[in-house]
Design an enzyme around this catalytic site. Structure first.
Site, PDB file in Angstrom:
ATOM      1  N   ASP A 134      63.200 -25.363  64.032  1.00  0.00           N
ATOM      2  CA  ASP A 134      62.704 -26.658  63.550  1.00  0.00           C
ATOM      3  C   ASP A 134      62.877 -27.714  64.655  1.00  0.00           C
ATOM      4  O   ASP A 134      63.972 -27.851  65.210  1.00  0.00           O
ATOM      5  CB  ASP A 134      63.522 -27.035  62.304  1.00  0.00           C
ATOM      6  CG  ASP A 134      62.983 -28.248  61.578  1.00  0.00           C
ATOM      7  OD1 ASP A 134      61.760 -28.487  61.645  1.00  0.00           O
ATOM      8  OD2 ASP A 134      63.783 -28.946  60.925  1.00  0.00           O
ATOM      9  N   GLY A 177      60.309 -33.643  53.325  1.00  0.00           N
ATOM     10  CA  GLY A 177      59.939 -33.330  51.936  1.00  0.00           C
ATOM     11  C   GLY A 177      60.891 -33.882  50.882  1.00  0.00           C
ATOM     12  O   GLY A 177      60.569 -33.870  49.698  1.00  0.00           O
ATOM     13  N   THR A 211      67.293 -32.495  53.517  1.00  0.00           N
ATOM     14  CA  THR A 211      68.279 -33.427  52.942  1.00  0.00           C
ATOM     15  C   THR A 211      68.579 -33.129  51.473  1.00  0.00           C
ATOM     16  O   THR A 211      69.730 -33.209  51.041  1.00  0.00           O
ATOM     17  CB  THR A 211      67.763 -34.876  53.092  1.00  0.00           C
ATOM     18  OG1 THR A 211      67.492 -35.105  54.478  1.00  0.00           O
ATOM     19  CG2 THR A 211      68.779 -35.880  52.610  1.00  0.00           C
TER      20      THR A 211
HETATM   21  P1  13P Z   1      64.173 -33.916  54.801  1.00  0.00           P
HETATM   22  O1  13P Z   1      65.538 -33.863  55.402  1.00  0.00           O
HETATM   23  O2  13P Z   1      63.729 -35.309  54.563  1.00  0.00           O
HETATM   24  O3  13P Z   1      64.048 -33.063  53.599  1.00  0.00           O
HETATM   25  O4  13P Z   1      63.176 -33.352  55.923  1.00  0.00           O
HETATM   26  C1  13P Z   1      63.324 -32.053  56.387  1.00  0.00           C
HETATM   27  C2  13P Z   1      62.452 -31.766  57.554  1.00  0.00           C
HETATM   28  O5  13P Z   1      61.384 -32.304  57.699  1.00  0.00           O
HETATM   29  C3  13P Z   1      62.936 -30.786  58.544  1.00  0.00           C
HETATM   30  O6  13P Z   1      62.088 -30.684  59.627  1.00  0.00           O
END
Ligand code: 13P
Length: 287
Positions: free
Chosen positions: A84, A209, A232
């Site tokens: 990621d 998300g 998150t």
């Molecule tokens: P959140 O932490 O807002 O869920 O986003 C996750 C994300 O986009 C990881 O690349």
């Protein structure tokens, strides 16, 4: 066996649903996500940030752990192990370590440099039968200490990157990582619509998300989003369940907490969060 995310995302885009990318941080999270995907017969993408990779002692450890779990938990649904927000060097390390998918986040480079580096990685990913995610227009909020402003991507730049042959494209549409502020203006569907018109079949990726209202998630999927990242929300549910368990103080009998019992409520909480998201994204039963 780990698979590239290409097939699952092509199917998702055509079928108008999205595959969830859930970020992992340790063994408990990984196990919870894999068991939930299997139970719901859903494809899934395990996301690993560079920071989480370091925390878990390195990418090879992550690959070993995930491959071991696929076998020993009898996971048969499609699972991609994805870097990621990778740097160029991070991508090369994950290719070497045995990931099945990588994201190159070149959004902070001038577009020419983002194109150049993405082009090189398209070639490398293809040689290893891996999927590659590219990014245009930074996603706001903080991710592993990297702070972005949450800009909207230029649709023409998105087309230029999509045409390089990437598997999926993350484009900033006003989304941010972490919790959304009260004065958040919402997703820019105008931008998303313009990007999808120019990029056609390309599966689009929605980062951040956590905390996006359900109607916006559904509208984003209807406009070409086929992968949604969640981090998150799993962290919050894990922390909350662990806090409650500690406050209940059950294991404090002079011996301290049994680590396996201590982490169990958090692992259960992650399962519930993942299930809720897979149902919302429409990926249940799509393995
Ligand atoms: P959140 O932490 O807002 O869920 O986003 C996750 C994300 O986009 C990881 O690349």
């Amino acid at each position: 066996m780990l698979v590239s995310a290409k097939e699952m995302l092509t199917k998702a885009k055509a079928g108008k649903y999205a595959v969830g990318q859930f970020n992992i941080n340790n063994l408990e999270w990984t196990k919870s996500i894999l068991l939930t995907a299997q139970e719901l017969n859903s494809p899934v993408i395990l996301g690993v940030s560079e920071g989480a990779g370091k925390y878990m002692t390195g990418y090879k450890t992550v690959v070993g752990m995930v491959n071991g779990m696929l076998e020993e938990l009898n996971i048969t649904v499609p699972v991609a192990l994805h870097l990621d927000h990778g740097s160029y060097e991070g991508c090369l390390k994950c290719v070497e370590a045995g990931f099945s998918s990588i994201m190159f986040d070149g959004s902070h480079y001038p577009i020419e440099e983002n194109i150049e580096k993405t082009k090189e990685l398209v070639k490398i990913a293809a040689e290893h039968n891996m999927s590659l995610e590219a990014e245009v227009g930074s996603i706001g909020g903080e991710e592993d200490g990297v702070i972005g402003r949450g800009e909207c991507a230029d649709p023409n730049e998105c087309k230029a990157i999509a045409d390089l042959g990437v598997t999926m494209l993350a484009a900033g549409i006003g989304n941010i990582h972490g919790k959304y502020p009260d004065n958040w203006e919402g997703l820019s569907f105008e931008t998303l619509d313009a990007i999808q018109k120019l990029t056609g079949d390309m599966p689009l990726v929605l980062h951040g998300g956590t905390g996006i209202p359900e109607d916006m998630i559904k509208k984003a999927i209807s406009l070409g989003v086929a992968k949604i990242n969640v981090n998150t929300e799993c962290q919050l549910s894990f922390a909350e369940a662990t806090r409650k368990y500690i406050e209940a103080g059950k294991d404090l009998e002079g011996k301290g907490f049994d680590p396996r019992k201590l982490l169990a409520p958090g692992a259960e909480a992650i399962k519930a969060t993942v299930k809720e998201k897979m149902e919302l994204f429409g990926s249940v039963g799509k393995a």
